[in-house]
Design a protein around this motif. Structure first.
Motif, PDB file in Angstrom:
ATOM      1  N   LYS A  17       0.835  -1.201   0.000  1.00 50.91           N
ATOM      2  CA  LYS A  17       0.000   0.000   0.000  1.00 50.91           C
ATOM      3  C   LYS A  17       0.870   1.251   0.000  1.00 50.91           C
ATOM      4  O   LYS A  17       1.821   1.358   0.768  1.00 50.91           O
ATOM      5  CB  LYS A  17      -0.926  -0.001   1.220  1.00 50.91           C
ATOM      6  CG  LYS A  17      -1.843   1.208   1.309  1.00 50.91           C
ATOM      7  CD  LYS A  17      -2.722   1.128   2.546  1.00 50.91           C
ATOM      8  CE  LYS A  17      -3.631   2.340   2.676  1.00 50.91           C
ATOM      9  NZ  LYS A  17      -4.477   2.273   3.894  1.00 50.91           N
ATOM     10  N   LYS A  57       0.392   5.241   0.536  1.00 56.87           N
ATOM     11  CA  LYS A  57      -0.462   6.347   0.947  1.00 56.87           C
ATOM     12  C   LYS A  57       0.344   7.620   0.797  1.00 56.87           C
ATOM     13  O   LYS A  57       1.147   7.986   1.659  1.00 56.87           O
ATOM     14  CB  LYS A  57      -0.925   6.154   2.395  1.00 56.87           C
ATOM     15  CG  LYS A  57      -1.949   7.187   2.847  1.00 56.87           C
ATOM     16  CD  LYS A  57      -3.197   7.191   1.979  1.00 56.87           C
ATOM     17  CE  LYS A  57      -4.215   8.208   2.475  1.00 56.87           C
ATOM     18  NZ  LYS A  57      -5.394   8.286   1.584  1.00 56.87           N
ATOM     19  N   SER A  58       0.146   8.289  -0.328  1.00 60.44           N
ATOM     20  CA  SER A  58       0.929   9.482  -0.638  1.00 60.44           C
ATOM     21  C   SER A  58       0.091  10.732  -0.412  1.00 60.44           C
ATOM     22  O   SER A  58      -1.115  10.738  -0.687  1.00 60.44           O
ATOM     23  CB  SER A  58       1.393   9.426  -2.098  1.00 60.44           C
ATOM     24  OG  SER A  58       1.946  10.655  -2.502  1.00 60.44           O
ATOM     25  N   GLU A  81      -5.608  11.551  -2.958  1.00 63.18           N
ATOM     26  CA  GLU A  81      -6.619  11.350  -1.929  1.00 63.18           C
ATOM     27  C   GLU A  81      -6.761   9.876  -1.598  1.00 63.18           C
ATOM     28  O   GLU A  81      -6.967   9.506  -0.435  1.00 63.18           O
ATOM     29  CB  GLU A  81      -7.953  11.921  -2.398  1.00 63.18           C
ATOM     30  CG  GLU A  81      -9.086  11.746  -1.404  1.00 63.18           C
ATOM     31  CD  GLU A  81     -10.404  12.273  -1.924  1.00 63.18           C
ATOM     32  OE1 GLU A  81     -11.417  12.156  -1.201  1.00 63.18           O
ATOM     33  OE2 GLU A  81     -10.420  12.798  -3.060  1.00 63.18           O
ATOM     34  N   HIS A  82      -6.679   9.026  -2.623  1.00 64.27           N
ATOM     35  CA  HIS A  82      -6.855   7.597  -2.441  1.00 64.27           C
ATOM     36  C   HIS A  82      -5.496   6.900  -2.488  1.00 64.27           C
ATOM     37  O   HIS A  82      -4.554   7.355  -3.137  1.00 64.27           O
ATOM     38  CB  HIS A  82      -7.763   7.017  -3.524  1.00 64.27           C
ATOM     39  CG  HIS A  82      -9.128   7.653  -3.554  1.00 64.27           C
ATOM     40  ND1 HIS A  82     -10.083   7.392  -2.607  1.00 64.27           N
ATOM     41  CD2 HIS A  82      -9.668   8.539  -4.434  1.00 64.27           C
ATOM     42  CE1 HIS A  82     -11.178   8.087  -2.897  1.00 64.27           C
ATOM     43  NE2 HIS A  82     -10.948   8.795  -4.001  1.00 64.27           N
ATOM     44  N   ALA A  83      -5.416   5.775  -1.802  1.00 68.07           N
ATOM     45  CA  ALA A  83      -4.164   5.014  -1.741  1.00 68.07           C
ATOM     46  C   ALA A  83      -3.940   4.233  -3.033  1.00 68.07           C
ATOM     47  O   ALA A  83      -4.883   3.946  -3.789  1.00 68.07           O
ATOM     48  CB  ALA A  83      -4.190   4.064  -0.548  1.00 68.07           C
ATOM     49  N   TYR A 124      -2.340   0.614  -4.559  1.00 68.52           N
ATOM     50  CA  TYR A 124      -2.049  -0.757  -4.140  1.00 68.52           C
ATOM     51  C   TYR A 124      -1.206  -1.424  -5.223  1.00 68.52           C
ATOM     52  O   TYR A 124      -1.659  -1.616  -6.350  1.00 68.52           O
ATOM     53  CB  TYR A 124      -3.338  -1.535  -3.887  1.00 68.52           C
ATOM     54  CG  TYR A 124      -4.156  -0.967  -2.751  1.00 68.52           C
ATOM     55  CD1 TYR A 124      -3.928  -1.373  -1.439  1.00 68.52           C
ATOM     56  CD2 TYR A 124      -5.129   0.004  -2.979  1.00 68.52           C
ATOM     57  CE1 TYR A 124      -4.653  -0.835  -0.385  1.00 68.52           C
ATOM     58  CE2 TYR A 124      -5.860   0.544  -1.929  1.00 68.52           C
ATOM     59  CZ  TYR A 124      -5.621   0.119  -0.638  1.00 68.52           C
ATOM     60  OH  TYR A 124      -6.338   0.647   0.396  1.00 68.52           O
ATOM     61  N   SER A 179      -5.999   1.632  -8.002  1.00 70.38           N
ATOM     62  CA  SER A 179      -6.393   2.743  -7.147  1.00 70.38           C
ATOM     63  C   SER A 179      -7.733   3.293  -7.628  1.00 70.38           C
ATOM     64  O   SER A 179      -8.114   3.115  -8.801  1.00 70.38           O
ATOM     65  CB  SER A 179      -5.338   3.848  -7.172  1.00 70.38           C
ATOM     66  OG  SER A 179      -5.744   4.961  -6.409  1.00 70.38           O
ATOM     67  N   ASN A 210      -8.115   6.450  -7.695  1.00 76.18           N
ATOM     68  CA  ASN A 210      -7.696   7.666  -8.378  1.00 76.18           C
ATOM     69  C   ASN A 210      -7.332   7.334  -9.821  1.00 76.18           C
ATOM     70  O   ASN A 210      -6.410   6.550 -10.072  1.00 76.18           O
ATOM     71  CB  ASN A 210      -6.492   8.280  -7.650  1.00 76.18           C
ATOM     72  CG  ASN A 210      -6.194   9.680  -8.152  1.00 76.18           C
ATOM     73  OD1 ASN A 210      -6.678  10.097  -9.193  1.00 76.18           O
ATOM     74  ND2 ASN A 210      -5.397  10.421  -7.391  1.00 76.18           N
ATOM     75  N   LYS A 235       7.274  10.025   3.557  1.00 72.06           N
ATOM     76  CA  LYS A 235       6.349   8.946   3.880  1.00 72.06           C
ATOM     77  C   LYS A 235       6.492   8.594   5.365  1.00 72.06           C
ATOM     78  O   LYS A 235       7.296   9.193   6.092  1.00 72.06           O
ATOM     79  CB  LYS A 235       6.608   7.730   3.003  1.00 72.06           C
ATOM     80  CG  LYS A 235       7.894   6.984   3.297  1.00 72.06           C
ATOM     81  CD  LYS A 235       7.950   5.714   2.460  1.00 72.06           C
ATOM     82  CE  LYS A 235       9.130   4.832   2.873  1.00 72.06           C
ATOM     83  NZ  LYS A 235       9.167   3.566   2.114  1.00 72.06           N
TER      84      LYS A 235
END
Length: 262
Positions: A64, A66-67, A71-73, A75, A101, A103, A146
């Motif tokens: 995963k 998460k940046s 908005e969304h992670a 994978y 994702s 996004n 991160k």
């Protein structure tokens, strides 16, 4: 028809039918050689590995991302193929990679990147060069930190870090372990920094009206997500971690032990 011989005859032989046929074959071979097309040089292409068909079942791992840029992670799924299964030479090699994702802003270049990377994986050979190439990609708008305080110059660089971690887990990249002396040095630096903070907290200023000033304690501890460092720490150019603090007038990294003073 009479032929006048002006030179002295030294010898002679009778021309047979076999001699005539032999001369005719030689003439035909010479004519064919003159009319044969010229062969141009061709590139000597060496295939690294034989083509391996995709098995029905592959072993995979999903990571995963998460940046703060999305908005969304994201994978990242990397599937491995098992070679020489059940033998002493059994090994895992990456076979394909997918990124999913919610996004869709960067969908097209992510699909293009994963397809090219999957093609490189299936080609075989040493695929570890992808890690260095991806981690060297910089975002012109700037990178981000991160979890754990590690600086990532771009989203592609973080994908490269994930590929590096996966290749380490399957044994394609061997991460040199930190020596005991390095671990002891880092522990000593952290303890000294914590002790310095505790000393500041015990200092009091005595005057007619007693005022006690307690500076803010910056925590240095180890959590489940990795080491957490003081908020005032800056990025270490050696390990790219936000763990560089000023100790005794010298910039010191609490993550890798780097010191500007040596």
């Amino acid at each position: 028809m009479a032929v006048k011989i002006e030179k002295k005859i030294k010898g002679y032989s009778v021309l047979t039918q076999e001699d005539k046929a032999k001369d005719a074959r030689a003439a035909e071979a010479a004519a064919a050689a003159r009319n044969a097309p010229v062969e141009l040089p061709v590139a000597d292409v060496i295939q690294m590995h034989e083509r391996i068909e995709r098995p029905e079942i592959l072993i995979g791992s999903t990571y995963k991302i998460k940046s703060p840029l999305f908005e969304h992670a994201l994978y990242v799924t990397i599937n491995d193929i098992v070679l020489n299964a059940g033998t002493e030479h059994e090994s895992r090699r990456p076979f394909e990679i997918f990124i999913n994702s919610k996004n869709m802003d960067h969908f097209q270049w992510i699909v293009a990147l994963t397809r090219i990377m999957s093609a490189v994986f299936r080609k075989g050979g040493d695929v570890t060069f992808l890690v260095d190439e991806m981690k060297a990609v910089f975002d012109p708008r700037g990178g981000y930190f991160k979890a754990g305080g590690v600086y990532m110059p771009s989203l592609v660089a973080e994908m490269g870090a994930i590929v590096e971690d996966h290749l380490k887990s399957i044994g394609m990249i061997h991460d040199p372990e930190m020596s005991d002396s390095q671990r002891a040095l880092i522990a000593e630096k952290r303890a000294a920094y914590e002790q310095r903070g505790s000393k500041k907290n015990t200092e009091v200023t005595a005057s007619a009206s007693i005022t006690v000033i307690e500076p803010r304690v910056e925590d240095v501890s180890v959590t489940g997500d990795g080491a957490s460092f003081p908020p005032s720490a800056t990025v270490c150019h050696k390990c790219s971690t936000k763990a560089l603090v000023l100790m005794d007038g010298c910039a010191t990294c609490l993550n890798c032990g780097y010191s500007k003073c040596g």
